[in-house]
Design a protein around this motif. Structure first.
Motif, PDB file in Angstrom:
ATOM      1  N   TYR C 441       0.828  -1.199   0.000  1.00 57.50           N
ATOM      2  CA  TYR C 441       0.000   0.000   0.000  1.00 57.50           C
ATOM      3  C   TYR C 441       0.863   1.250   0.000  1.00 57.50           C
ATOM      4  CZ  TYR C 441      -3.169  -3.697   0.840  1.00 57.50           C
ATOM      5  OH  TYR C 441      -3.840  -4.875   0.687  1.00 57.50           O
ATOM      6  N   SER C 442       0.382   2.221  -0.739  1.00 63.76           N
ATOM      7  CA  SER C 442       1.103   3.484  -0.804  1.00 63.76           C
ATOM      8  C   SER C 442       0.704   4.344   0.394  1.00 63.76           C
ATOM      9  CB  SER C 442       0.760   4.211  -2.101  1.00 63.76           C
ATOM     10  OG  SER C 442      -0.583   4.635  -2.071  1.00 63.76           O
ATOM     11  N   LYS C 443       1.486   5.350   0.611  1.00 62.10           N
ATOM     12  CA  LYS C 443       1.138   6.291   1.673  1.00 62.10           C
ATOM     13  C   LYS C 443      -0.260   6.867   1.412  1.00 62.10           C
ATOM     14  CE  LYS C 443       2.653  10.604   3.839  1.00 62.10           C
ATOM     15  NZ  LYS C 443       1.623  11.463   3.250  1.00 62.10           N
ATOM     16  N   ALA C 444      -0.543   7.170   0.162  1.00 61.52           N
ATOM     17  CA  ALA C 444      -1.864   7.712  -0.176  1.00 61.52           C
ATOM     18  C   ALA C 444      -2.958   6.716   0.182  1.00 61.52           C
ATOM     19  CB  ALA C 444      -1.922   8.061  -1.662  1.00 61.52           C
ATOM     20  N   ASP C 445      -2.698   5.429  -0.061  1.00 63.61           N
ATOM     21  CA  ASP C 445      -3.681   4.407   0.311  1.00 63.61           C
ATOM     22  C   ASP C 445      -3.928   4.434   1.813  1.00 63.61           C
ATOM     23  OD1 ASP C 445      -3.710   3.499  -2.313  1.00 63.61           O
ATOM     24  OD2 ASP C 445      -2.392   1.784  -1.935  1.00 63.61           O
ATOM     25  N   ILE C 446      -2.848   4.463   2.561  1.00 60.23           N
ATOM     26  CA  ILE C 446      -2.981   4.442   4.028  1.00 60.23           C
ATOM     27  C   ILE C 446      -3.721   5.688   4.501  1.00 60.23           C
ATOM     28  CG2 ILE C 446      -1.696   4.422   6.210  1.00 60.23           C
ATOM     29  CD1 ILE C 446       0.571   2.950   4.636  1.00 60.23           C
ATOM     30  N   ASP C 447      -3.367   6.820   3.917  1.00 55.40           N
ATOM     31  CA  ASP C 447      -4.035   8.062   4.317  1.00 55.40           C
ATOM     32  C   ASP C 447      -5.535   8.004   4.016  1.00 55.40           C
ATOM     33  OD1 ASP C 447      -1.706   9.173   5.304  1.00 55.40           O
ATOM     34  OD2 ASP C 447      -1.201  10.214   3.438  1.00 55.40           O
ATOM     35  N   GLU C 448      -5.861   7.463   2.845  1.00 55.47           N
ATOM     36  CA  GLU C 448      -7.281   7.348   2.498  1.00 55.47           C
ATOM     37  C   GLU C 448      -8.006   6.457   3.496  1.00 55.47           C
ATOM     38  OE1 GLU C 448      -8.034   6.046  -1.558  1.00 55.47           O
ATOM     39  OE2 GLU C 448     -10.072   5.402  -1.025  1.00 55.47           O
ATOM     40  N   TYR C 449      -7.325   5.393   3.865  1.00 54.16           N
ATOM     41  CA  TYR C 449      -7.919   4.442   4.802  1.00 54.16           C
ATOM     42  C   TYR C 449      -8.124   5.094   6.177  1.00 54.16           C
ATOM     43  CZ  TYR C 449      -8.608  -0.074   7.103  1.00 54.16           C
ATOM     44  OH  TYR C 449      -9.128  -1.130   7.813  1.00 54.16           O
ATOM     45  N   VAL C 450      -7.113   5.808   6.615  1.00 56.36           N
ATOM     46  CA  VAL C 450      -7.207   6.482   7.913  1.00 56.36           C
ATOM     47  C   VAL C 450      -8.326   7.527   7.892  1.00 56.36           C
ATOM     48  CG1 VAL C 450      -6.016   8.041   9.500  1.00 56.36           C
ATOM     49  CG2 VAL C 450      -4.809   6.056   8.556  1.00 56.36           C
ATOM     50  N   GLU C 451      -8.433   8.227   6.784  1.00 55.28           N
ATOM     51  CA  GLU C 451      -9.488   9.245   6.688  1.00 55.28           C
ATOM     52  C   GLU C 451     -10.867   8.609   6.829  1.00 55.28           C
ATOM     53  OE1 GLU C 451      -9.127  12.442   6.807  1.00 55.28           O
ATOM     54  OE2 GLU C 451      -6.939  12.308   6.746  1.00 55.28           O
ATOM     55  N   ALA C 452     -11.028   7.445   6.231  1.00 56.78           N
ATOM     56  CA  ALA C 452     -12.327   6.762   6.338  1.00 56.78           C
ATOM     57  C   ALA C 452     -12.617   6.419   7.796  1.00 56.78           C
ATOM     58  CB  ALA C 452     -12.336   5.508   5.476  1.00 56.78           C
ATOM     59  N   LEU C 453     -11.614   5.931   8.497  1.00 53.16           N
ATOM     60  CA  LEU C 453     -11.822   5.596   9.915  1.00 53.16           C
ATOM     61  C   LEU C 453     -12.146   6.844  10.737  1.00 53.16           C
ATOM     62  CD1 LEU C 453      -9.086   2.917  10.641  1.00 53.16           C
ATOM     63  CD2 LEU C 453     -11.558   2.575  10.694  1.00 53.16           C
ATOM     64  N   LYS C 454     -11.458   7.914  10.422  1.00 55.41           N
ATOM     65  CA  LYS C 454     -11.766   9.167  11.114  1.00 55.41           C
ATOM     66  C   LYS C 454     -13.211   9.571  10.877  1.00 55.41           C
ATOM     67  CE  LYS C 454      -8.875  12.776  10.816  1.00 55.41           C
ATOM     68  NZ  LYS C 454      -7.766  13.615  10.264  1.00 55.41           N
ATOM     69  N   HIS C 455     -13.582   9.460   9.610  1.00 53.90           N
ATOM     70  CA  HIS C 455     -14.937   9.831   9.240  1.00 53.90           C
ATOM     71  C   HIS C 455     -15.948   8.980  10.017  1.00 53.90           C
ATOM     72  CE1 HIS C 455     -17.794  11.529   6.244  1.00 53.90           C
ATOM     73  NE2 HIS C 455     -18.483  10.469   6.597  1.00 53.90           N
TER      74      HIS C 455
END
Lengths: 459, 504, 504, 459
Positions: C441-455
């Motif tokens: 996974y790319s950093k962008a992937d991880i960031d997207e994933y984290v954003e979803a959890l935050k949401h």
């Protein structure tokens, strides 16, 4: 009982009957009984017995194809417009996807993904070519070359096109087939393979629609006078169209950088298997100016955004096309090579700038090595020196007293090597052959060729 | 998926695949620069830089947002002959024994593929009744063009090229039956249909003359209407010395029943990517099998496949040929698939294809007309004979509800169907709709499809907004303002889009 | 898609594929019935009857309703090591040169695949430090079982089988480290973690005795906690004469950094379908590479691949071997993929895999802990070292909002992610959540994933209903009452479902 | 610069640095520095130089595999548990789909499609077997056979299992590996290959957990006394477990029809390529009774319906399993063969009842033909006559004075034929070999074998 064909659900006897009943008829023949008997075939087709079982069919077709000897099994130095580049697995994966393989003309909404892939293809090619307008690809590079020339005519209303004598004969023939009602004017080349600028000057006139060159030329050397040719063409009010190999553009200047107005070529090298010529596809690119844009026959997939920020893709300015205007449209437009557009998009995405650069470098090194090594073989002469060549080069065998045909036969039969394309018939270069190396060609293969040639020519 | 443009996934420096460096000896052989400065690209192309898993994921998602024939009941795209492309045939064309073949290999090393091409020519000769075939045209349009090129060459060799400049077609023939001859330099005369849906013999006679080079005609026409007096048409053209070119692109309803030979065709073409099941591939690669009579065989594109009873070869003789229509041998992969498909069905199977296509279409036609409010069939007053497809009209529905054909089309997606094909231009039929339920669909498929249309028709009458604002369940919703006035507003590349929108 | 059960697509009489009848001579050779009446099936099985396009469409649609690693950011399924399976490797395993190989062919005709298996054994020996490998176990569980079988055989040969009946494991080792030895007849003793997240040396010593056969231990444990005193553990077990079996199924964070050899392992297994990139295939086929010390090599399952410097062979010697763990040679296709994967990366590449997996996980851990409300990490009080995965807890969020881990899990789908893995049983951590952001996974992937959890966390605090009633955009919505009390209510076949629901 | 690995996005130098910065560290090593040095490898792994370019890797691996000689290239008569049946293209298409290939343990909602495919697998197998309960498939038939036997023990608490001497040695070994703490009792067979019922009667006792048979037996003949065996087993209070080849069940009675309580076997024949044994997968089926259901170690995918009428699929009764109960669970349960479950579902769907019937008939005819033709060769004897056989049969060469090993070597080296499996070592049948024919075996291949055998044996 009638055969229930796996590909034809309603060959199902019961269901067919049910449907006939609902139509109140006894046989399908009743539906088409209005067609005059004289038009109808009064006997069954005389075809071989079918291979209804898939396993039989597989054995049969595999059996036929087994008689082929492939470039993967042998060592091949064939190019001449179709190239044995490496095809990344991911390209095959994507173009094998059922959805892409079997989609067709669905538009903006239903085939959103396909359309985005098309837009990405044109966008990626735009970067590779450094040009702003790229159309949906056409049948092959020769088709796009023909359109480049006819587009010139439509732009400036002139009738002649100038092409160099070091053009592919097959390409030349196809341009001739398509550019009807235009006049072809040849311009020669010098011993080093560069275009004869003096001759070009003499041929340019107020009826010159365009000057068209291949770069690399058909003989593999690079044309170094691009800018001069552009300047001459432009000075004469003509368009300058360049046919360029996309696999070279990671290292070599794109035609736009030396004044090309219209760029065309074949995308087969960037992701398509050769498949006995099935993998060809033509690209065409220009600047975004009305005179160009309105003279494309092809689909142009434009991007639009709605107020939700969603992007969609539409065929733009469709009124140009023959689909809208029939005989009055810009040329004709048909089903071309959508799947190859998507595949090329995958290829360029996975290669990236560095991949394209390394590819180009690899090939430059290989051709350089091969040329040097081959030039050292007694009885052999390299043509078009000292021009730099990319991927292909011409070997002349006149001094050896042997014909290319003889040499190639021995190479194939004794060494399992496919020698370069025989140029002895059409190009006035004596016993010459066009050899091709790609990044797939290994040093060992080149060395093997040299050893074989040395032996054959010494016999 | 809300999938970004591929460039937006770029992480500078990342690699999707690595290229082997040249071997050390190869590298060592280079002295100095390999490229003169004038030729060298100064700045690498601004392609995206993405690791492989992310590239794969991106295009896989785009594939899922695409409605191939495999995945939906693709009845809507009439005139396209959306039929099943058997998966076994994909194994054949993905076999390295085909993919790794260079088109210029010595025939001695290509006996397999040459035999297959030769054998398929024999099959399609019998299927069509024509005497010789080329598989070089890489699409229907190229096939028509190749026929036009032969037409031209034929009259050139007879010294009548200056005289025979006119080509006749019908307005409901495929647009390319008009456009391709025009591209080839012919003047095109277009006949209009009478009340039966096809032009009258009189209208044809009125335009025939010593200027007539030939007629390019699709039959059944684009509307599904079969012209039963086609033979008389052709006879009349022959009488004035013209040739007849039949567009057999949509041949699916005629396999084993009607052949261009019996119609009297001099030339024709079949789209192997339609009736012969080669997949459409998002619009190609494709193949038009171009068939001609014995007299015209010498004009076919080169090379032609030969067989001396023992060995297969290639004839590159240019003397009479129109030359090249496409590089090399055309899309041979489509020939492989078509060969396999024909061999899997045989004579009975092919006729079953045609009869089932006709049955499916007539069954669906009956249900639509009887059950769906607001739909009608033009030219059905006298009698309504249709083979494998029908052009319907939603004109009544539009008048009643304000919901137009395009609205319905967008709404179809919400039910899991590909859009439908309305009509080629010009739109002679108002609010047109042209489905083609090929033999690949089951009765249940057709019934499901009809039910959706019924549902949408009812919606149009009861709740038109839901139809007008469709799609509601697609990848994107309605995107208005999709036309541009100024050609220089064209935006077909990301670089232009970025510039216009001031993106980095 | 609202795709029916395959049986509902049946049209009696339809065929999906045809089988060639036997040749005429073959048929003629039969005299009378080929089967005695007693053996003959009287009624054909009630399989569905469907034409091929409809079967294809059905399963294609089901595939689109499945979230493979290829198509999503599959970070959620921790302990599963969802990583990229390179597409080139699929070409290798689909090559007829592999698919058409029978496992009992004479080795003379199987030199290619035997060489590859032999060479991969050399690679993984170096990667692990172990002395000999078998690729026969067809999954992680089978690998553990095979190790248990060797453990047993080892003590049998030493005459200690009656005495050494106990196996030790930790509660946070994989459940199969407990279950497989138990299936093999061992009594299992389970150690509990102390405040560091792993058992204390004292708790181990307390259960060691002359009855100890060995310890089966996963490290890092299921929670991502690495037991730094593993070597002491192993030394203690060795002191009492037991063997140490390390579960290296989740090895992704250790490639090139830590090897079972240095830990002191006597046996171990690696899941080739995890760290070594063979795809998971909807839960198999898979392969556990079982590695042992030289002393134990003779006990490995048969056959073993041999090489005499010239020719590859198979040794079927049964004398010491535990025999068969799976038929033939195991899932050789997984070995082919793993071989290709290792060869594509080399030593530096493998270490980059591990370091990137560790980096990704620690980066994500930092973001989650700092930015997502309601999440926490058990056993992080003293110090929080995690390698490639972490077990988090949503306990705080649940207390605050009533939204539980399972709700969040269902909601993840609405953002286009695969579900996450909560925890193995027993659920020691409350409201558990175990993601594993592998190197794919790319950093962008991880960031997207984290954003979803935050949401989702924010939703839980602001609008918990939307989380609790998820999924909202999946193939189906929430299906309550999915548990049965009476085993005889089990309904795993359509025939039973039909009977219960009185369907035809 | 460090290599930017295509499979490892964050090997990207800049991004890696960015991530390290955000963690406030200089190297990844800092993260794992807590791990004692003694555990860490203090040198790079000593591995061969990598093939970083995909094209190099492809050349390398293809080159290795090229040394294989396959059953497609040669003529093979090998079976013995792994079979060369025809695999429909659609099976490869579906199991090659990225989504299925790379999914794992996602459940009800996210992997709805996968779960439905699993449910369809169990449902289709249920019809083929005429049984109501089928589990998610396990590693291979031998695994499911082991569980069938252990399940019997769990049901009736007994310790012995009776297996026939005409069982596959490999299968027998694997059962032995798994059924620990149970006692194996062999029962013999008669000259015609049928089980010795008298001996069975003598061996059955109150400690018999189950009677287990293969049908067809390992030697290919069909066991005709299924019902008698069932009755004897049941009379002794034992379970009756049958290992059945699914490819036979279109023509041959499913075990449930002659009293089997537990049915098991391998699904490789129905849609899986052999792939040197990679294609195996075990099925297990019973009636839906508590004593069976609760004794499955495997996932059981149940169907449920919500109030909207949507169907979903759940792993039912998970509390049985080792995932829930660790050492107390029913055996152990791991990652097995989900992709083969889906593939078998596709196979059975595309074959349908008629396809399975025709498949069975084809094979019956072929074995019959092959047996007759081979029996006529001097020096050859067919064993286990006059029992009917399906797909496989045993040829004895004792009269020829040649060993199977000799014969097979000549067959392979001179005729490119893979002869049947050599039974001379383990089965007490002298110089015997197990020959296999499938629907892919052509008459011409059988005839070629006969000609070859005739020649070899006459030498």
């Amino acid at each position: 009982m009638a055969i229930q064909y796996p590909y034809i659900p309603n060959s199902n006897t019961d269901i067919k009957q049910e449907m006939l009943d609902s139509l109140g008829i006894k046989s399908v023949e009743e539906i088409y009984s209005f067609i005059p008997q004289e038009l109808r075939l009064d006997r069954p087709l005389a075809l071989p017995a079918p291979m209804l079982a898939e396993s039989d069919l597989k054995r049969h077709v595999d059996g036929i194809l087994a008689a082929n000897r492939t470039c993967g099994e042998s060592i091949s130095f064939l190019g001449a417009g179709c190239y044995d580049h490496y095809v990344p697995a991911i390209c095959d994966e994507i173009n094998g996807r059922s959805e892409f393989l079997t989609a067709y003309s669905g538009d903006t909404y239903v085939d959103h993904g396909k359309n985005q892939a098309f837009f990405e293809f044109t966008s990626l090619m735009g970067e590779l070519l450094d040009m702003d307008c790229v159309s949906f690809p056409t049948y092959d590079g020769a088709s796009s070359a023909s359109t480049a020339i006819m587009m010139s005519r439509r732009i400036n209303g002139r009738k002649q096109y100038i092409i160099p004598r070091n053009i592919s004969h097959e390409l030349d023939m196809q341009i001739t087939s398509y550019c009807v009602n235009m006049e072809k004017v040849y311009v020669g080349y010098r011993a080093d393979g560069q275009l004869d600028l003096e001759e070009l000057k003499g041929k340019l006139c107020e009826d010159t629609a365009c000057v068209f060159i291949q770069n690399p030329t058909f003989f593999g050397n690079l044309e170094e006078q691009g800018q001069q040719i552009a300047d001459l063409a432009h000075a004469a009010g003509a368009q300058f169209a360049v046919y360029a190999d996309p696999s070279s553009l990671g290292v070599i200047k794109p035609p736009a950088h030396y004044g090309a107005d219209i760029v065309c070529g074949d995308i087969q090298p960037i992701g398509m298997h050769m498949s006995y010529g099935s993998g060809m596809g033509g690209y065409l690119a220009t600047h975004v100016k009305a005179e160009y844009v309105l003279n494309y026959p092809h689909h142009l997939y434009g991007i639009f955004e709605n107020d939700k920020g969603e992007r969609g893709y539409f065929r733009s300015l469709p009124e140009r096309t023959s689909y809208y205007r029939r005989a009055e449209g810009v040329e004709f437009l048909g089903t071309c090579v959508g799947l190859w557009a998507i595949t090329a998009a995958v290829y360029l995405s996975v290669m990236g700038p560095k991949g394209m650069e390394e590819l180009g470098e690899n090939i430059l090194y290989k051709s350089n090595y091969a040329k040097k090594k081959i030039a050292a073989i007694p009885g052999v002469k390299l043509l078009f020196q000292p021009s730099v060549s990319f991927k292909e080069f011409v070997i002349n065998f006149d001094d050896s007293g042997k014909s290319v045909d003889e040499i190639n036969t021995v190479l194939r039969e004794r060494y399992d090597i496919f020698g370069g394309l025989d140029l002895s018939k059409k190009y006035g270069l004596g016993q010459s052959a066009l050899y091709c190396v790609t990044e797939k060609t290994s040093q060992a293969q080149i060395d093997k060729l040299c050893t074989a040639l040395k032996t054959i020519l010494a016999e | 998926w809300d999938e970004p443009i591929i460039f937006e996934l770029s992480d500078p420096g990342s690699r999707g695949i690595l290229i082997a460096p040249p071997e050390d000896d190869v590298k060592a052989a280079a002295e100095g620069e390999l490229l003169p400065a004038a030729l060298k690209r100064l700045k690498l192309p601004a392609l995206p830089e993405i690791a492989q898993p992310q590239v794969l994921r991106h295009f896989l998602r785009l594939s899922q947002e695409t409605m191939g024939q495999d995945i939906n009941i693709d009845i809507g795209l009439g005139t396209c002959t959306m039929k099943y492309s058997p998966k076994i045939n994909e194994q054949f064309v993905r076999n390295p024994k085909l993919t790794e073949m260079h088109p210029l290999q010595d025939p001695a090393s290509a006996q397999g593929i040459l035999k297959l091409m030769y054998d398929f020519e024999q099959l399609i000769k019998e299927i069509s009744g024509m005497d010789a075939f080329s598989f070089q045209p890489a699409g229907g349009g190229a096939g028509i063009y190749s026929n036009a090129a032969i037409l031209k060459k034929y009259f050139e060799e007879r010294g009548e090229a200056e005289q025979r400049t006119q080509v006749i077609t019908t307005i409901l023939s495929h647009p390319l039956d008009s456009a391709a001859p025009a591209t080839c330099g012919f003047e095109v005369i277009t006949l209009m249909p009478d009340e039966c849906g096809y032009p009258s013999l009189e209208s044809l006679k009125a335009v025939l003359s010593e200027k007539t080079a030939g007629i390019f005609i699709t039959n059944p026409e684009d509307t599904g209407v079969f012209n039963p007096i086609i033979k008389q048409f052709i006879d009349e053209v022959h009488k004035v010395g013209g040739l007849c070119i039949c567009d057999m692109a949509d041949y699916n309803g005629m396999l084993g029943i009607i052949r261009p030979r019996e119609m009297g065709a001099d030339m024709c073409h079949f789209n192997l990517h339609k009736s012969f099941s080669s997949p459409h591939g998002c619009m190609g690669p494709a193949c038009a099998a171009q068939g001609v009579t014995a007299e015209l065989a010498k004009y076919l594109p080169i090379p032609r496949v030969t067989f001396d009873g023992k060995t297969y070869g290639l004839d590159y003789g240019e003397e009479h040929s129109v030359g090249k229509i496409r590089q090399f041998h055309g899309v041979v992969a489509a020939v492989v698939r078509a060969y396999a498909w024909v061999m899997s069905l045989g004579a009975d199977g092919l006729k079953t294809v045609a009869e089932t296509a006709i049955l499916n279409n007539n069954y669906m036609m009956k249900r639509l007309i009887e059950e769906v409010r607001g739909i009608s069939i033009p030219w059905s007053e006298v009698e309504c004979h249709r083979l494998e497809q029908v052009r319907y009209s939603w004109e009544q529905l539009y008048r009643d509800t304000g919901v137009c054909s395009d609205d319905i089309n967008r709404r179809m997606q919400d039910f899991g169907f590909q859009r439908f094909f309305p009509s080629h231009h010009p739109l002679i039929v108002a609010e047109p709709y042209t489905p083609e339920p090929t033999e690949s669909y089951s009765k249940a498929d057709i019934d499901e499809y009809v039910e959706a249309l019924k549902h949408i028709s009812n919606e149009a009458y009861e709740n038109p907004e839901v139809v007008k604002t469709a799609p509601h369940r697609g990848s994107i919703s309605n995107v208005p303002n999709n036309t541009i006035e100024n050609p220089e507003d064209l935006c077909v590349t990301w670089r232009v889009y970025k510039r216009k929108n001031n993106l980095a």
